[in-house]
Design an enzyme around this catalytic site. Structure first.
Site, mmCIF file in Angstrom:
data_model
loop_
_atom_site.group_PDB
_atom_site.id
_atom_site.type_symbol
_atom_site.label_atom_id
_atom_site.label_comp_id
_atom_site.label_asym_id
_atom_site.label_seq_id
_atom_site.Cartn_x
_atom_site.Cartn_y
_atom_site.Cartn_z
ATOM 1 N N ARG A 248 -60.217 -4.895 -27.192
ATOM 2 C CA ARG A 248 -59.623 -5.127 -28.510
ATOM 3 C C ARG A 248 -60.036 -6.463 -29.117
ATOM 4 O O ARG A 248 -59.897 -6.666 -30.321
ATOM 5 C CB ARG A 248 -58.089 -5.088 -28.409
ATOM 6 C CG ARG A 248 -57.508 -3.715 -28.213
ATOM 7 C CD ARG A 248 -56.059 -3.667 -28.691
ATOM 8 N NE ARG A 248 -55.212 -4.695 -28.122
ATOM 9 C CZ ARG A 248 -54.172 -4.449 -27.326
ATOM 10 N NH1 ARG A 248 -53.883 -3.210 -26.968
ATOM 11 N NH2 ARG A 248 -53.414 -5.432 -26.878
ATOM 12 N N ARG B 166 -45.087 -1.881 -22.976
ATOM 13 C CA ARG B 166 -45.650 -0.941 -23.944
ATOM 14 C C ARG B 166 -44.881 -0.926 -25.266
ATOM 15 O O ARG B 166 -44.790 0.105 -25.934
ATOM 16 C CB ARG B 166 -45.686 0.477 -23.352
ATOM 17 C CG ARG B 166 -46.638 0.637 -22.182
ATOM 18 C CD ARG B 166 -48.081 0.554 -22.651
ATOM 19 N NE ARG B 166 -49.031 0.779 -21.562
ATOM 20 C CZ ARG B 166 -50.344 0.915 -21.721
ATOM 21 N NH1 ARG B 166 -50.850 0.825 -22.934
ATOM 22 N NH2 ARG B 166 -51.133 1.091 -20.689
ATOM 23 N N SER B 167 -44.349 -2.057 -25.628
ATOM 24 C CA SER B 167 -43.611 -2.145 -26.902
ATOM 25 C C SER B 167 -44.535 -2.385 -28.081
ATOM 26 O O SER B 167 -44.131 -2.222 -29.234
ATOM 27 C CB SER B 167 -42.588 -3.282 -26.825
ATOM 28 O OG SER B 167 -43.252 -4.522 -26.620
ATOM 29 N N GLY B 168 -45.776 -2.800 -27.814
ATOM 30 C CA GLY B 168 -46.700 -3.172 -28.875
ATOM 31 C C GLY B 168 -46.742 -4.661 -29.130
ATOM 32 O O GLY B 168 -47.353 -5.119 -30.100
ATOM 33 N N ALA C 296 -55.852 -15.954 -20.924
ATOM 34 C CA ALA C 296 -55.448 -14.835 -20.082
ATOM 35 C C ALA C 296 -54.817 -15.382 -18.803
ATOM 36 O O ALA C 296 -55.454 -16.133 -18.066
ATOM 37 C CB ALA C 296 -56.650 -13.962 -19.744
ATOM 38 N N GLY D 231 -41.025 -8.693 -26.034
ATOM 39 C CA GLY D 231 -40.923 -7.241 -26.082
ATOM 40 C C GLY D 231 -40.958 -6.658 -24.692
ATOM 41 O O GLY D 231 -41.323 -7.334 -23.726
ATOM 42 N N GLY D 232 -40.578 -5.405 -24.578
ATOM 43 C CA GLY D 232 -40.620 -4.705 -23.307
ATOM 44 C C GLY D 232 -42.007 -4.155 -23.020
ATOM 45 O O GLY D 232 -42.948 -4.325 -23.809
ATOM 46 N N HIS E 202 -57.321 -4.850 -23.125
ATOM 47 C CA HIS E 202 -57.168 -6.064 -23.932
ATOM 48 C C HIS E 202 -58.535 -6.655 -24.275
ATOM 49 O O HIS E 202 -58.739 -7.146 -25.388
ATOM 50 C CB HIS E 202 -56.315 -7.085 -23.178
ATOM 51 C CG HIS E 202 -54.861 -6.766 -23.191
ATOM 52 N ND1 HIS E 202 -53.898 -7.708 -23.484
ATOM 53 C CD2 HIS E 202 -54.185 -5.612 -22.957
ATOM 54 C CE1 HIS E 202 -52.697 -7.150 -23.425
ATOM 55 N NE2 HIS E 202 -52.857 -5.884 -23.098
#
Length: 201
Positions: free
Chosen positions: A61, A18-20, A40, A15-16, A58
């Site tokens: 979460r 901030r795409s999730g 990480a 994904g790009g 991160h």
């Protein structure tokens, strides 16, 4: 809802910015069980406030039952040394993008490698990783950026990095049982790859 990844499998989430993609990957691997290893690849010692904020987000979460391994490169070597490796229900690596960046700048005193050395190192580290994944009792989920949608990069080092990441994504996609592409928090399951990458094109 995506199915739970199988043992010894590799799932690639692309994904790009901030795409999730990271949140989707976290939700995917959390369905494997509660004891998750989070690998990480970010280097937290670079004095980069923006990166520090991303790392903190991160970290917030992750559930308390997850364990973190910091491995900017040589990931397979770091993982096989873990004494509790067989106890994990799933492994999440976030992210391939920074891993490949770390490889690019692994020359003397942090200098970038030449293109041939860079590609050789990418092949070696990914071969080491995918070979290890196939022997693991738990599934792996890898997160990577898709940087090839924005046209030609303006500098030589940007083009070298984009080419290297593109090669890495192809190699990982070939080894993966599933690949997802996340756009604006909407995951798309990708079809199987069409060929094995042998060189950058």
């Amino acid at each position: 809802m995506p199915s739970v990844p199988e043992p010894s499998s590799l799932t690639l989430v692309l994904g790009g910015t901030r795409s999730g993609k990271s949140l989707f990957a976290e939700q995917l691997v959390s369905r494997c069980g509660s004891h998750i290893l989070y690998i990480a690849t970010a280097d937290a010692s670079q004095n980069d406030p923006s990166m520090d904020r991303r790392i903190a987000l991160h970290q917030q979460r992750r559930p308390p039952s997850w364990e973190t391994l910091e491995a900017p490169r040589d990931i397979a070597r770091h993982v096989v040394r873990l004494p509790e490796l067989s106890s994990f229900h799933g492994i999440l690596l976030d992210c391939v993008t920074l891993w490949i960046s770390n490889l690019l700048f692994s020359g003397a005193n942090g200098a970038p490698l030449d293109q041939a050395s860079f590609e050789t190192l990418i092949h070696k580290e990914i071969t080491d990783l995918t070979g290890m994944v196939s022997q693991m009792p738990c599934p792996w989920v890898l997160v990577s950026g898709e940087t090839g949608l924005g046209g030609t990069h303006s500098t030589a080092i940007e083009r070298q990095f984009a080419d290297g990441l593109g090669l890495a994504n192809q190699l990982l996609s070939q080894a993966a049982q599933r690949a997802w592409f996340v756009v604006a928090s909407r995951p798309l399951l990708l079809p199987p790859p069409f060929q094995s990458p042998t060189a950058l094109v």
